[in-house]
Design an enzyme around this catalytic site. Structure first.
Site, short mmCIF file in Angstrom:
data_model
loop_
_atom_site.label_atom_id
_atom_site.label_comp_id
_atom_site.label_asym_id
_atom_site.label_seq_id
_atom_site.Cartn_x
_atom_site.Cartn_y
_atom_site.Cartn_z
N ASN A 9 0.87 -1.18 0.00
CA ASN A 9 0.00 0.00 0.00
C ASN A 9 0.91 1.24 0.00
O ASN A 9 1.53 1.53 1.02
CB ASN A 9 -0.90 -0.03 1.24
CG ASN A 9 -1.70 1.25 1.42
OD1 ASN A 9 -1.77 2.08 0.52
ND2 ASN A 9 -2.32 1.39 2.59
N GLY A 166 3.31 2.21 10.81
CA GLY A 166 4.31 3.27 10.67
C GLY A 166 5.09 3.58 11.94
O GLY A 166 5.77 4.60 12.02
N GLY A 227 3.10 -1.11 4.17
CA GLY A 227 3.14 0.30 3.81
C GLY A 227 4.54 0.73 3.41
O GLY A 227 4.99 0.50 2.29
P1 13P Z 1 3.52 0.35 7.53
O1 13P Z 1 3.97 -0.95 6.90
O2 13P Z 1 4.22 1.55 6.98
O3 13P Z 1 3.50 0.26 9.02
O4 13P Z 1 1.98 0.56 7.06
C1 13P Z 1 1.08 -0.48 7.23
C2 13P Z 1 -0.18 -0.12 6.54
O5 13P Z 1 -0.92 0.73 6.99
C3 13P Z 1 -0.48 -0.81 5.26
O6 13P Z 1 -1.79 -0.55 4.84
#
Ligand code: 13P
Length: 246
Positions: A9, A166, A227
């Site tokens: 994503n 995140g 993400g």
């Molecule tokens: P991160 O992998 O950056 O923590 O984000 C996860 C996310 O929200 C994917 O949709």
């Protein structure tokens, strides 16, 4: 056997130059692992052109198929641009745009009506986890965000604890396993063994090359929604490889 899914994503990241990261992933899917990138909508059409065997998805859609909704995009439009998946109910949309479970269900139905697969996202806040409400919260989100008529082909469920997105924080292996087995059991009781057994369950939240293998070894984890680590092929490639080995 469920085909595993490594989904990226990109959120609100990426202009034309980012397409090189996508084309670098061509050839990474296999009979056991499907690879998916959900770029911003501005890149969908161009992404489809360079993706090769990588599937393309969108990050949101409107619940209506067309109409007077300035700035919105419908599921048939996203299909027309090359998407085969649409993420619905991401916690960032629930928070930034006030999307309720009912709205997420309506969007997911629109995704199905366009012949696409919905990746329905659910997950608890840190406060809900700390007060022992995790299973109640995600059980309610699952029940109310997924419309009737789910199948292994039209639905993927992504468990994304809000506090893990995140942040570099990841639930323990035990916590991930507990939630995924709970989700599978909830799906079995609503849709029956055959359908529930075909629906893929993804974990999302700070998945990185360094922790991917241990997360993918957890029972009922069929892949990840990634993400930050999906933005570069040099990060996402090792995650795909870990899923392929799992
Ligand atoms: P991160 O992998 O950056 O923590 O984000 C996860 C996310 O929200 C994917 O949709």
């Amino acid at each position: 056997m469920r085909r595993k899914l490594a989904a990226g994503n990109w959120k609100m990241n990426g202009t034309q130059t980012a397409l090189a990261e996508l084309s670098a992933l061509d050839g990474t899917s296999s009979p056991t692992v499907e690879v998916l990138i959900c770029p911003p909508a501005t890149l969908l059409h161009a992404a489809k052109g360079v993706a090769g065997d990588v599937a393309i998805g969108a990050q949101d859609c409107h619940a209506a198929a067309s109409g007077a909704h300035t700035g919105d995009l419908s599921a048939p439009m996203l299909a027309d641009a090359g998407a085969t998946y649409v993420i619905t109910g991401h916690s960032e949309r629930r928070a930034d745009h006030g999307e309720s479970d009912a709205i997420v269900a309506a969007k997911s139905q629109a995704v199905w009506d366009a012949g696409l697969t919905a990746i329905v996202c659910i997950g608890e806040s840190l406060e809900q986890r700390d007060s022992g409400k995790t299973l109640t919260v995600i059980g309610t989100q699952l029940a109310n965000s997924v419309p009737d008529g789910a199948t292994g082909a039209n639905l993927v469920v992504a468990y994304e604890p809000i506090w893990a997105i995140g942040t570099g924080k990841v639930p323990t292996i035990h916590q991930i396993g507990e939630v995924h087995q709970f989700l599978r059991a909830e799906l079995v009781s609503r849709f029956g063994n055959d359908i529930a057994g075909a629906i893929r369950l993804l974990y999302g939240g700070s998945v990185k090359p360094a922790n991917a293998a241990e997360i993918f070894a957890v029972k009922d984890v069929d892949g990840a929604l990634v993400g930050g680590a999906s933005l570069k092929a040099s990060d996402f490639g090792p995650i795909i490889a870990a899923l392929t080995k799992a």
